[in-house]
Design an enzyme around this catalytic site. Sequence first.
Site, PDB file in Angstrom:
ATOM      1  N   GLU A 177       0.852  -1.189  -0.080  1.00 31.23           N
ATOM      2  CA  GLU A 177      -0.137   0.030   0.095  1.00 31.23           C
ATOM      3  C   GLU A 177       1.000   1.322  -0.131  1.00 31.23           C
ATOM      4  O   GLU A 177       1.308   1.748   1.103  1.00 31.23           O
ATOM      5  CB  GLU A 177      -0.922  -0.045   1.235  1.00 31.23           C
ATOM      6  CG  GLU A 177      -1.821   1.251   1.276  1.00 31.23           C
ATOM      7  CD  GLU A 177      -2.663   1.285   2.614  1.00 31.23           C
ATOM      8  OE1 GLU A 177      -3.521   2.162   2.623  1.00 31.23           O
ATOM      9  OE2 GLU A 177      -2.581   0.442   3.599  1.00 31.23           O
ATOM     10  N   LYS A 214      -2.819  -2.134  -2.912  1.00 32.89           N
ATOM     11  CA  LYS A 214      -3.734  -1.370  -2.247  1.00 32.89           C
ATOM     12  C   LYS A 214      -3.418   0.405  -2.724  1.00 32.89           C
ATOM     13  O   LYS A 214      -2.304   0.796  -2.125  1.00 32.89           O
ATOM     14  CB  LYS A 214      -3.938  -1.289  -1.031  1.00 32.89           C
ATOM     15  CG  LYS A 214      -5.071  -0.469  -0.323  1.00 32.89           C
ATOM     16  CD  LYS A 214      -5.500  -0.852   1.241  1.00 32.89           C
ATOM     17  CE  LYS A 214      -6.646   0.098   1.699  1.00 32.89           C
ATOM     18  NZ  LYS A 214      -6.907  -0.086   3.001  1.00 32.89           N
TER      19      LYS A 214
END
Length: 297
Positions: A177, A214
């Site tokens: 992420e 993500k």
Amino acid sequence: MSKEDQAARMRTGDGFVAALDQSGGSTPKALRLYGIEEDRYSGEEQMFDLIHQMRTRIIKSPAFTGDRVLAAILFEQTMDRDIDGKPTSAYLWEERGVVPFLKVDKGLDDETDGVRLMKPMPGLKDLLVRANAAGIFGTKMRSVIDAASPSGIASVVDQQFAIASEILDAGLVPIIEPEVTISISDKAEAESILRDEIAKHLDTLPADRDVMLKLTLPETANHYKPLIDHDRVMRVVALSGGYSRDEANDRLSQNTGMIASFSRALTEGLSDQQSDEDFDAQLKKSIDSIYKASVAG
């Protein structure tokens, strides 16, 4: 069901990922949005008791099932706690049909070169052993990009993939992420640099090593489609990043193959003061709208 079943579900299932992983620094804000002010608790232990009660209420809600929610990302303390006498990760999978993930980062270093790298994780190896023992399927770790800095973004992606390699060695699937801050003026440029840096690393992964990504909802629809289509990517999920649920859903629905992994946008409108009936109705409305946006593409 085995990890192979969970992997197949994450790769092709309809639904989204619930981010229930607020940690020490973000817990007071999450509780405040839920209607619990800081004068309601004293010290970290009480604070974490209250956030676990909130997460338990969400997970046990009739609206929170594998029909809509593919997976949930947990904070370490949530993994270590029980729901109705059963470890949280086991409860998620066995009672709700939801694949459990674990947030493993220890927060962010100070900004340098336009980015915030992750703090060192000296206990990562032991944490991954505990995660495997608890039946966790994968992990999540977050960095932040505050400027379209080629060298800064390269350092973020280098660090993410280096730690992802350790996580893969432990038999878990990492969610990488690198969040791009939604308010920066050069967001689109940062996203172009980020996409290219991630692609470079994906191209070097062996055939038996898959990761998830993500990513902040991009300025240009389908900007991350080449990553979504990459053989080494199990799934690309989107963070809401401060967008309202309606705007996040609208942006998400324009990105083919991307599904939600919302935190604040998921819990928007939920309150400690609500009756169970009102709480469940609000959560169902949120889950249904995020699900719809996730399968729109």
